[in-house]
Design a protein around this motif. Structure first.
Motif, PDB file in Angstrom:
ATOM      1  N   ALA A  51      18.488  79.188  74.522  1.00 18.42           N
ATOM      2  CA  ALA A  51      17.894  80.507  73.848  1.00 18.42           C
ATOM      3  C   ALA A  51      17.669  81.397  74.738  1.00 18.42           C
ATOM      4  O   ALA A  51      18.372  81.755  75.542  1.00 18.42           O
ATOM      5  CB  ALA A  51      16.449  80.130  73.081  1.00 18.42           C
ATOM      6  N   ARG A  68      15.124  79.293  69.073  1.00 15.56           N
ATOM      7  CA  ARG A  68      15.989  80.852  69.304  1.00 15.56           C
ATOM      8  C   ARG A  68      14.925  81.475  68.206  1.00 15.56           C
ATOM      9  O   ARG A  68      14.895  81.491  66.888  1.00 15.56           O
ATOM     10  CB  ARG A  68      17.136  80.686  68.695  1.00 15.56           C
ATOM     11  CG  ARG A  68      17.750  81.846  68.121  1.00 15.56           C
ATOM     12  CD  ARG A  68      18.660  82.852  68.721  1.00 15.56           C
ATOM     13  NE  ARG A  68      19.195  83.942  68.125  1.00 15.56           N
ATOM     14  CZ  ARG A  68      19.118  85.222  68.258  1.00 15.56           C
ATOM     15  NH1 ARG A  68      18.289  85.698  69.223  1.00 15.56           N
ATOM     16  NH2 ARG A  68      19.613  86.039  67.637  1.00 15.56           N
ATOM     17  N   TRP A 128      24.372  80.714  76.963  1.00 14.92           N
ATOM     18  CA  TRP A 128      24.055  82.002  76.887  1.00 14.92           C
ATOM     19  C   TRP A 128      25.357  83.302  76.735  1.00 14.92           C
ATOM     20  O   TRP A 128      26.394  82.522  77.014  1.00 14.92           O
ATOM     21  CB  TRP A 128      23.373  82.279  78.045  1.00 14.92           C
ATOM     22  CG  TRP A 128      22.948  83.609  78.422  1.00 14.92           C
ATOM     23  CD1 TRP A 128      21.910  84.471  78.331  1.00 14.92           C
ATOM     24  CD2 TRP A 128      23.936  84.653  79.193  1.00 14.92           C
ATOM     25  NE1 TRP A 128      22.137  85.650  78.622  1.00 14.92           N
ATOM     26  CE2 TRP A 128      23.171  85.820  79.271  1.00 14.92           C
ATOM     27  CE3 TRP A 128      25.175  84.488  79.615  1.00 14.92           C
ATOM     28  CZ2 TRP A 128      23.812  87.009  79.673  1.00 14.92           C
ATOM     29  CZ3 TRP A 128      25.629  85.728  80.284  1.00 14.92           C
ATOM     30  CH2 TRP A 128      24.962  86.834  80.375  1.00 14.92           C
ATOM     31  N   TRP A 187      21.570  81.846  82.303  1.00 13.19           N
ATOM     32  CA  TRP A 187      21.022  83.203  81.960  1.00 13.19           C
ATOM     33  C   TRP A 187      21.566  84.365  82.959  1.00 13.19           C
ATOM     34  O   TRP A 187      21.783  84.144  83.998  1.00 13.19           O
ATOM     35  CB  TRP A 187      19.276  83.237  82.077  1.00 13.19           C
ATOM     36  CG  TRP A 187      18.603  84.561  81.840  1.00 13.19           C
ATOM     37  CD1 TRP A 187      18.352  85.077  80.627  1.00 13.19           C
ATOM     38  CD2 TRP A 187      18.509  85.451  82.871  1.00 13.19           C
ATOM     39  NE1 TRP A 187      17.808  86.150  80.803  1.00 13.19           N
ATOM     40  CE2 TRP A 187      17.967  86.705  82.049  1.00 13.19           C
ATOM     41  CE3 TRP A 187      18.857  85.581  84.004  1.00 13.19           C
ATOM     42  CZ2 TRP A 187      17.421  87.650  82.561  1.00 13.19           C
ATOM     43  CZ3 TRP A 187      18.408  86.855  84.814  1.00 13.19           C
ATOM     44  CH2 TRP A 187      17.890  87.794  84.078  1.00 13.19           C
ATOM     45  N   TRP A 243      21.845  79.579  71.048  1.00 13.48           N
ATOM     46  CA  TRP A 243      21.752  81.005  71.462  1.00 13.48           C
ATOM     47  C   TRP A 243      22.453  81.530  70.537  1.00 13.48           C
ATOM     48  O   TRP A 243      23.409  81.157  69.573  1.00 13.48           O
ATOM     49  CB  TRP A 243      22.684  81.080  73.085  1.00 13.48           C
ATOM     50  CG  TRP A 243      22.524  82.582  73.279  1.00 13.48           C
ATOM     51  CD1 TRP A 243      21.614  83.395  73.709  1.00 13.48           C
ATOM     52  CD2 TRP A 243      23.899  83.435  73.020  1.00 13.48           C
ATOM     53  NE1 TRP A 243      22.221  84.687  73.845  1.00 13.48           N
ATOM     54  CE2 TRP A 243      23.473  84.754  73.390  1.00 13.48           C
ATOM     55  CE3 TRP A 243      24.972  83.169  72.264  1.00 13.48           C
ATOM     56  CZ2 TRP A 243      24.393  85.803  73.263  1.00 13.48           C
ATOM     57  CZ3 TRP A 243      26.026  84.210  72.205  1.00 13.48           C
ATOM     58  CH2 TRP A 243      25.463  85.502  72.904  1.00 13.48           C
TER      59      TRP A 243
END
Length: 365
Positions: free
Chosen positions: A23, A295, A85, A125, A338
């Motif tokens: 997430a 999420r 991601w 990320w 994600w």
């Protein structure tokens, strides 16, 4: 040499596919579970290859199914996927054995990228396509070319298993992990400093609404008690928040805004906080299965994933929950999630289509 793999699931609303997690950041424990083989008459997939894991580049292909349809892919790699991601059409998934999978067409075609670290990669990320971080094991890696090549970062500590990475921007990035360690860079990864967390334990996740409102969640080493930390001055002073309203340590935290924080716990509880993590209230609980990822789409609209193939969605703040896939529960776990917007989602984790095939990812657009 790259090999194209055409094994895929065309539509798997009830497939026996277990997936583990992404997430805003990444959480979950550091132990993997051995999946049990699951078969399903509705699953369409060709026989797997017998030549073992792909140690070099390989290509995975997912069909571009109709909107709202779930499609899945099990690779010829053997390691669990733990984090995912993306940004626009670029999507990156990471996992065990240094696995880094990259897609530049919104998840249809995937290529395995070379990793300089043979570590269990937990989380990915980025602030943009030219500023992406992957963490896991005792490794922090950085990419400036959209995830094609990766460079290990020089860090001030050794022997720490890093669990999650998050930043408010290119020059404000945090990495958390074992031994209560919090690392921070303010110069795009050129140098990293160690913050004093004031705790001893495993820190599972980090997330913030901005540079001056950051949260870290974890578990104390001594007694397994929950840890919730907050920083309001850029990570250089962390304070412990009350944990009396929590049933167990939190595994991941995310938010719709500064006033609507959500988190999932090791005992399968979903929490909401409206006072910046000073207190929490339960808005859902799922059979005691450890929840590993979350999420948040918006206020009251969130997905949670975890062990025993838990995957639940609420649009009314937890008053009602829906199992989006209705998969049969099994030993495997969904570890990463994600998505973009309210409908496009990716899940990653363990796969149980047959023995020896662990890495799995599914997507819905």
């Amino acid at each position: 040499m790259a090999r194209r793999v055409t094994r895929f699931l065309r539509s798997v609303p009830h497939a026996g596919l277990a997936v583990v997690l992404l997430a805003s950041a990444c959480g979950g424990q550091q132990t993997q579970t051995k999946p049990k083989p699951v078969t399903n008459a509705n699953t369409e997939a060709t026989e797997p290859e017998d030549d073992g894991p792909a140690l070099g580049p390989l290509t995975l292909t997912l069909p571009d199914a109709a909107a709202s349809a779930w499609v899945g892919q099990r690779g010829n790699y053997v390691d669990t996927l733990s984090g995912i991601w993306g940004l626009d059409k670029l999507v990156i998934a990471v996992g065990g054995g240094g696995t880094i999978l990259r897609s530049e067409d919104a998840g249809i075609n995937w290529t395995r990228q070379a990793s300089p670290k043979d570590a269990w990669l937990r989380c990915v990320w980025g602030s943009g396509p030219d500023d992406i971080y992957v963490v896991g094991g005792n490794a922090i890696m950085h990419s400036t070319d959209g995830g094609i090549t990766w460079s290990p970062q020089k860090i001030p500590i050794t022997g720490t298993f890093f669990m999650a990475v998050w930043g408010s921007g290119r020059d404000d990035v945090y990495v958390v992990g074992g031994d209560g360690n919090i690392l921070n860079t303010t110069d795009g990864g050129k140098t990293w400093t160690k913050d004093n967390s004031g705790v001893v334990g495993t820190l599972y996740d980090v997330w913030g609404s901005g540079a001056d409102d950051i949260y870290v969640v974890g578990q104390a080493s001594k007694d397994g008690a929950p840890i919730v930390l907050q920083s309001k001055i850029g990570g250089h002073l962390w304070s412990k928040l009350p944990v009396d309203s929590l049933d167990s340590p939190l595994r991941q935290i995310d938010g719709a805004s500064v006033d609507y924080l959500y988190a999932v716990s090791a005992k399968g509880t979903v929490y909401e906080s409206n006072d910046r993590a000073a207190s929490w209230k339960s808005i859902g609980s799922f059979d005691g299965d450890e929840l590993l990822g979350i999420r948040v789409v918006g206020k009251g609209d969130l997905y949670v994933v975890g062990r025993n193939q838990q995957f639940q969605h609420t649009t009314d703040g937890g008053k009602t929950w829906k199992d989006e896939l209705n998969w049969p529960h099994g030993a495997a776990a969904i570890q990463g999630i994600w998505g973009k917007g309210s409908t496009e989602l990716f899940l990653v984790g363990e796969g149980t289509l047959e023995a020896g095939q662990k890495g799995s990812l599914v997507r819905r657009r």
